[in-house]
Enzyme design. Structure first.
Site, PDB file in Angstrom:
ATOM      1  N   HIS A  92      40.813  39.973  41.814  1.00  0.00           N
ATOM      2  CA  HIS A  92      41.554  39.025  40.962  1.00  0.00           C
ATOM      3  C   HIS A  92      42.985  39.550  40.841  1.00  0.00           C
ATOM      4  O   HIS A  92      43.190  40.762  40.743  1.00  0.00           O
ATOM      5  CB  HIS A  92      40.973  38.996  39.541  1.00  0.00           C
ATOM      6  CG  HIS A  92      39.860  38.022  39.310  1.00  0.00           C
ATOM      7  ND1 HIS A  92      38.825  38.292  38.442  1.00  0.00           N
ATOM      8  CD2 HIS A  92      39.627  36.782  39.804  1.00  0.00           C
ATOM      9  CE1 HIS A  92      38.002  37.245  38.417  1.00  0.00           C
ATOM     10  NE2 HIS A  92      38.457  36.326  39.226  1.00  0.00           N
ATOM     11  N   CYS A 140      40.952  41.240  31.469  1.00  0.00           N
ATOM     12  CA  CYS A 140      39.802  40.369  31.785  1.00  0.00           C
ATOM     13  C   CYS A 140      39.123  39.869  30.522  1.00  0.00           C
ATOM     14  O   CYS A 140      38.575  38.774  30.499  1.00  0.00           O
ATOM     15  CB  CYS A 140      38.761  41.112  32.612  1.00  0.00           C
ATOM     16  SG  CYS A 140      39.350  41.725  34.179  1.00  0.00           S
TER      17      CYS A 140
END
Ligand code: ARG
Length: 270
Positions: A169, A263
């Site tokens: 990511h 996150c």
């Protein structure tokens, strides 16, 4: 220089890790045979929330759902810019049901949610950076989703290609310091994307592989304080030299799922 970096109050959305676990493997950090200490995870997570509130930030929570062990990673649920909520379509079928409780939260909070047609994992891959949005692709979010996000949000989207599966990511390889600058780990990007970043951010903070594997780039910066993994020592030193104030928060249990501070944090930008 950086005598006094100015913080800006943020509004964050988080999800308690009541049902957090590693039950499947969708990135190279995840080993379902390795145990997770849920009690420790809960304590670490509460420490993150406490640190945000202690620095003046607003923290809202979405109720966790049993059977959705990655729901704690609130960043992936959407990217919100100017009050517009660009929702998610998770790549992994295991995570797809997470969209329901998050969309319900957004609607109850007064936001409409755009549902993307192509795989898109929210702030995991979309990083609003002042005048534009930096957007990762290569492992999860697709180029088609970048196009959809630009059309829906009306903000230029700059696509960057990720090449290292440990940094799957964009928010594991890069974070925003302020409207003008970022910190990143160059080796996580394709050669062309590295050139793009060097062109846009000639004064960027460049992180080492050790910083990156300690989830140091999965940080949250409010313009002054950087909520950062304590393992990212070189990075914290460089940030301090530039006038930022590192606030170490240890989310080691979450690293076992491939996640860290950012996150666990969705930013609501209104
Ligand atoms: N286990 C989760 C996944 O692989 C971790 C998500 C981390 N989130 C993030 N914003 N990088 O999808």
């Amino acid at each position: 220089m950086p005598e006094s970096r100015v913080p800006r109050r943020r509004r964050f959305l988080v999800c308690e890790p009541r049902h957090f676990a590693v039950q499947y493997a969708i990135n190279p950090w995840m080993h379902p045979d390795r145990p997770v200490d849920t009690g420790l995870a809960q304590r670490q997570w509460r420490e993150l929330v406490r640190a945000y509130r202690a620095h003046g930030h607003t923290v809202d929570t979405v109720e966790p759902v049993p059977g959705l062990p990655d729901m704690v990673f609130a960043a992936n649920a959407a990217v919100v810019v100017g009050g517009r909520v660009f929702g998610s379509l998770y790549k992994a079928p295991e995570r797809r049901p997470e969209s329901v409780p998050y969309d319900t939260w957004f609607k109850a909070a007064g936001f409409d949610v755009y549902r993307p047609e192509s795989v898109s994992e929210g702030e995991g891959d979309f990083v609003p950076a002042g005048r534009w949005i930096l957007a990762g692709t290569g492992f999860r979010t697709t180029r088609e989703a970048h196009r959809e996000a630009q059309e829906f949000l009306g903000v230029p989207v700059i696509g960057l290609t990720l090449v290292d599966p440990y940094f799957y990511h964009l928010d594991t390889a890069l974070f925003v310091l302020d409207e003008e600058n970022i910190a990143y780990y160059p080796e996580a990007f394709s050669p062309g994307s590295r050139e793009v970043l060097a062109r846009l951010y000639p004064d960027a903070v460049i992180a080492t592989r050790e910083d990156a594997t300690a989830f140091g780039l999965n940080s949250v910066c409010d313009g002054r304080h950087v909520f950062v993994s304590p393992g990212a020592t070189a990075l914290a030193g460089e940030l301090a030299r530039r006038g930022y104030v590192p606030v170490p928060v240890d989310l080691s249990e979450f690293h076992k799922a491939g996640g860290g501070i950012k996150c666990c944090t969705q930013e609501i930008r209104s």
